[in-house]
Write a protein that holds these residues in place. Structure first.
Motif, PDB file in Angstrom:
ATOM      1  N   TYR A 107      11.357  12.444 -11.263  1.00 46.38           N
ATOM      2  CA  TYR A 107      12.199  13.196 -12.199  1.00 46.38           C
ATOM      3  C   TYR A 107      13.583  12.545 -12.300  1.00 46.38           C
ATOM      4  O   TYR A 107      14.104  12.338 -13.397  1.00 46.38           O
ATOM      5  CB  TYR A 107      12.312  14.646 -11.721  1.00 46.38           C
ATOM      6  N   LEU A 108      14.166  12.214 -11.149  1.00 44.05           N
ATOM      7  CA  LEU A 108      15.489  11.579 -11.146  1.00 44.05           C
ATOM      8  C   LEU A 108      15.472  10.254 -11.902  1.00 44.05           C
ATOM      9  O   LEU A 108      16.398   9.950 -12.656  1.00 44.05           O
ATOM     10  CB  LEU A 108      15.969  11.359  -9.708  1.00 44.05           C
ATOM     11  N   LEU A 109      14.430   9.475 -11.712  1.00 42.17           N
ATOM     12  CA  LEU A 109      14.332   8.174 -12.380  1.00 42.17           C
ATOM     13  C   LEU A 109      14.231   8.329 -13.897  1.00 42.17           C
ATOM     14  O   LEU A 109      14.625   7.427 -14.636  1.00 42.17           O
ATOM     15  CB  LEU A 109      13.142   7.373 -11.839  1.00 42.17           C
ATOM     16  N   ASP A 110      13.723   9.468 -14.359  1.00 43.88           N
ATOM     17  CA  ASP A 110      13.588   9.716 -15.800  1.00 43.88           C
ATOM     18  C   ASP A 110      14.872  10.235 -16.442  1.00 43.88           C
ATOM     19  O   ASP A 110      14.973  10.278 -17.668  1.00 43.88           O
ATOM     20  CB  ASP A 110      12.471  10.739 -16.065  1.00 43.88           C
ATOM     21  N   GLN A 111      15.836  10.686 -15.620  1.00 42.16           N
ATOM     22  CA  GLN A 111      17.056  11.278 -16.175  1.00 42.16           C
ATOM     23  C   GLN A 111      18.070  10.213 -16.563  1.00 42.16           C
ATOM     24  O   GLN A 111      18.125   9.149 -15.952  1.00 42.16           O
ATOM     25  CB  GLN A 111      17.713  12.234 -15.159  1.00 42.16           C
ATOM     26  N   ALA A 112      18.890  10.536 -17.549  1.00 39.27           N
ATOM     27  CA  ALA A 112      20.031   9.675 -17.884  1.00 39.27           C
ATOM     28  C   ALA A 112      20.933   9.624 -16.661  1.00 39.27           C
ATOM     29  O   ALA A 112      21.244  10.662 -16.070  1.00 39.27           O
ATOM     30  CB  ALA A 112      20.787  10.259 -19.071  1.00 39.27           C
ATOM     31  N   GLY A 113      21.315   8.435 -16.235  1.00 37.29           N
ATOM     32  CA  GLY A 113      22.159   8.312 -15.048  1.00 37.29           C
ATOM     33  C   GLY A 113      21.397   8.506 -13.749  1.00 37.29           C
ATOM     34  O   GLY A 113      21.989   8.498 -12.683  1.00 37.29           O
ATOM     35  N   GLN A 114      20.085   8.735 -13.841  1.00 35.53           N
ATOM     36  CA  GLN A 114      19.237   8.921 -12.653  1.00 35.53           C
ATOM     37  C   GLN A 114      19.834   9.942 -11.691  1.00 35.53           C
ATOM     38  O   GLN A 114      19.914   9.729 -10.493  1.00 35.53           O
ATOM     39  CB  GLN A 114      18.976   7.584 -11.963  1.00 35.53           C
ATOM     40  N   GLU A 115      20.278  11.081 -12.239  1.00 38.31           N
ATOM     41  CA  GLU A 115      20.830  12.147 -11.417  1.00 38.31           C
ATOM     42  C   GLU A 115      20.406  13.508 -11.943  1.00 38.31           C
ATOM     43  O   GLU A 115      20.046  13.648 -13.111  1.00 38.31           O
ATOM     44  CB  GLU A 115      22.359  12.071 -11.374  1.00 38.31           C
ATOM     45  N   ALA A 116      20.399  14.500 -11.048  1.00 37.90           N
ATOM     46  CA  ALA A 116      20.096  15.882 -11.407  1.00 37.90           C
ATOM     47  C   ALA A 116      20.641  16.788 -10.312  1.00 37.90           C
ATOM     48  O   ALA A 116      20.908  16.337  -9.202  1.00 37.90           O
ATOM     49  CB  ALA A 116      18.585  16.088 -11.569  1.00 37.90           C
ATOM     50  N   THR A 117      20.788  18.072 -10.632  1.00 40.58           N
ATOM     51  CA  THR A 117      21.269  19.037  -9.641  1.00 40.58           C
ATOM     52  C   THR A 117      20.108  19.532  -8.775  1.00 40.58           C
ATOM     53  O   THR A 117      18.937  19.400  -9.145  1.00 40.58           O
ATOM     54  CB  THR A 117      21.916  20.261 -10.313  1.00 40.58           C
ATOM     55  N   THR A 118      20.456  20.125  -7.652  1.00 41.26           N
ATOM     56  CA  THR A 118      19.447  20.725  -6.766  1.00 41.26           C
ATOM     57  C   THR A 118      18.592  21.725  -7.541  1.00 41.26           C
ATOM     58  O   THR A 118      17.362  21.717  -7.434  1.00 41.26           O
ATOM     59  CB  THR A 118      20.127  21.435  -5.578  1.00 41.26           C
ATOM     60  N   SER A 119      19.239  22.577  -8.349  1.00 43.95           N
ATOM     61  CA  SER A 119      18.506  23.615  -9.096  1.00 43.95           C
ATOM     62  C   SER A 119      17.542  23.012 -10.107  1.00 43.95           C
ATOM     63  O   SER A 119      16.417  23.497 -10.264  1.00 43.95           O
ATOM     64  CB  SER A 119      19.486  24.557  -9.798  1.00 43.95           C
ATOM     65  N   GLU A 120      17.974  21.962 -10.811  1.00 45.55           N
ATOM     66  CA  GLU A 120      17.085  21.299 -11.772  1.00 45.55           C
ATOM     67  C   GLU A 120      15.860  20.724 -11.067  1.00 45.55           C
ATOM     68  O   GLU A 120      14.733  20.859 -11.547  1.00 45.55           O
ATOM     69  CB  GLU A 120      17.827  20.165 -12.493  1.00 45.55           C
ATOM     70  N   LEU A 121      16.093  20.097  -9.922  1.00 43.65           N
ATOM     71  CA  LEU A 121      14.990  19.499  -9.162  1.00 43.65           C
ATOM     72  C   LEU A 121      14.057  20.572  -8.608  1.00 43.65           C
ATOM     73  O   LEU A 121      12.836  20.415  -8.621  1.00 43.65           O
ATOM     74  CB  LEU A 121      15.542  18.613  -8.047  1.00 43.65           C
ATOM     75  N   ALA A 122      14.637  21.674  -8.128  1.00 45.32           N
ATOM     76  CA  ALA A 122      13.834  22.788  -7.605  1.00 45.32           C
ATOM     77  C   ALA A 122      12.925  23.340  -8.703  1.00 45.32           C
ATOM     78  O   ALA A 122      11.728  23.556  -8.480  1.00 45.32           O
ATOM     79  CB  ALA A 122      14.753  23.883  -7.060  1.00 45.32           C
ATOM     80  N   ARG A 123      13.499  23.549  -9.895  1.00 47.30           N
ATOM     81  CA  ARG A 123      12.703  24.054 -11.032  1.00 47.30           C
ATOM     82  C   ARG A 123      11.587  23.081 -11.384  1.00 47.30           C
ATOM     83  O   ARG A 123      10.454  23.487 -11.634  1.00 47.30           O
ATOM     84  CB  ARG A 123      13.596  24.274 -12.258  1.00 47.30           C
ATOM     85  N   HIS A 124      11.897  21.797 -11.398  1.00 43.76           N
ATOM     86  CA  HIS A 124      10.910  20.780 -11.784  1.00 43.76           C
ATOM     87  C   HIS A 124       9.679  20.819 -10.876  1.00 43.76           C
ATOM     88  O   HIS A 124       8.561  20.654 -11.343  1.00 43.76           O
ATOM     89  CB  HIS A 124      11.541  19.385 -11.762  1.00 43.76           C
ATOM     90  N   VAL A 125       9.890  21.036  -9.579  1.00 41.76           N
ATOM     91  CA  VAL A 125       8.758  21.020  -8.649  1.00 41.76           C
ATOM     92  C   VAL A 125       8.267  22.417  -8.279  1.00 41.76           C
ATOM     93  O   VAL A 125       7.341  22.561  -7.490  1.00 41.76           O
ATOM     94  CB  VAL A 125       9.074  20.205  -7.364  1.00 41.76           C
TER      95      VAL A 125
END
Length: 101
Positions: free
Chosen positions: A32-50
């Motif tokens: 998911y991080l590799l797909d994001q612009a800037g290769q970054e995301a918040t804890t909450s975004e990552l939690a939702r994704h998985v």
């Protein structure tokens, strides 16, 4: 060209990173991080994704950070996680991903 054989110290570092990655949720987070612009995301975004709670996601993210695969920065109330490209490149190099087959 041929690659130098992997040394003992590099093998240990690589094993730590692979062990940290050897979890479905963590692999999904890195993807998911590799797909994001800037290769970054918040804890909450990552939690939702998985599909995990923030505390559980945070535990997985700490494991990835301890292995040198991620860095984090706090912005106000949220924590932003960033991929460490060199850590992933080192895995690819050690496994000859671009050189084989």
């Amino acid at each position: 060209g041929t690659m130098a054989p992997i040394g003992a110290d590099d093998a240990v570092a690589l094993a730590v990173r692979l062990k940290a990655l050897a979890d479905p949720a963590r692999l999904q987070m890195i993807g998911y991080l590799l797909d994001q612009a800037g290769q970054e995301a918040t804890t909450s975004e990552l939690a939702r994704h998985v599909g995990l709670s923030d505390p559980t996601a945070s535990h997985h993210l700490k494991t990835l950070e301890a292995a040198g695969l991620l860095t984090k920065q706090r912005h106000g109330m949220s924590v932003h996680h960033h991929v460490v490209p060199e850590a992933l490149h080192a895995i690819a190099r050690a496994l000859h991903i671009n050189a084989c087959c």
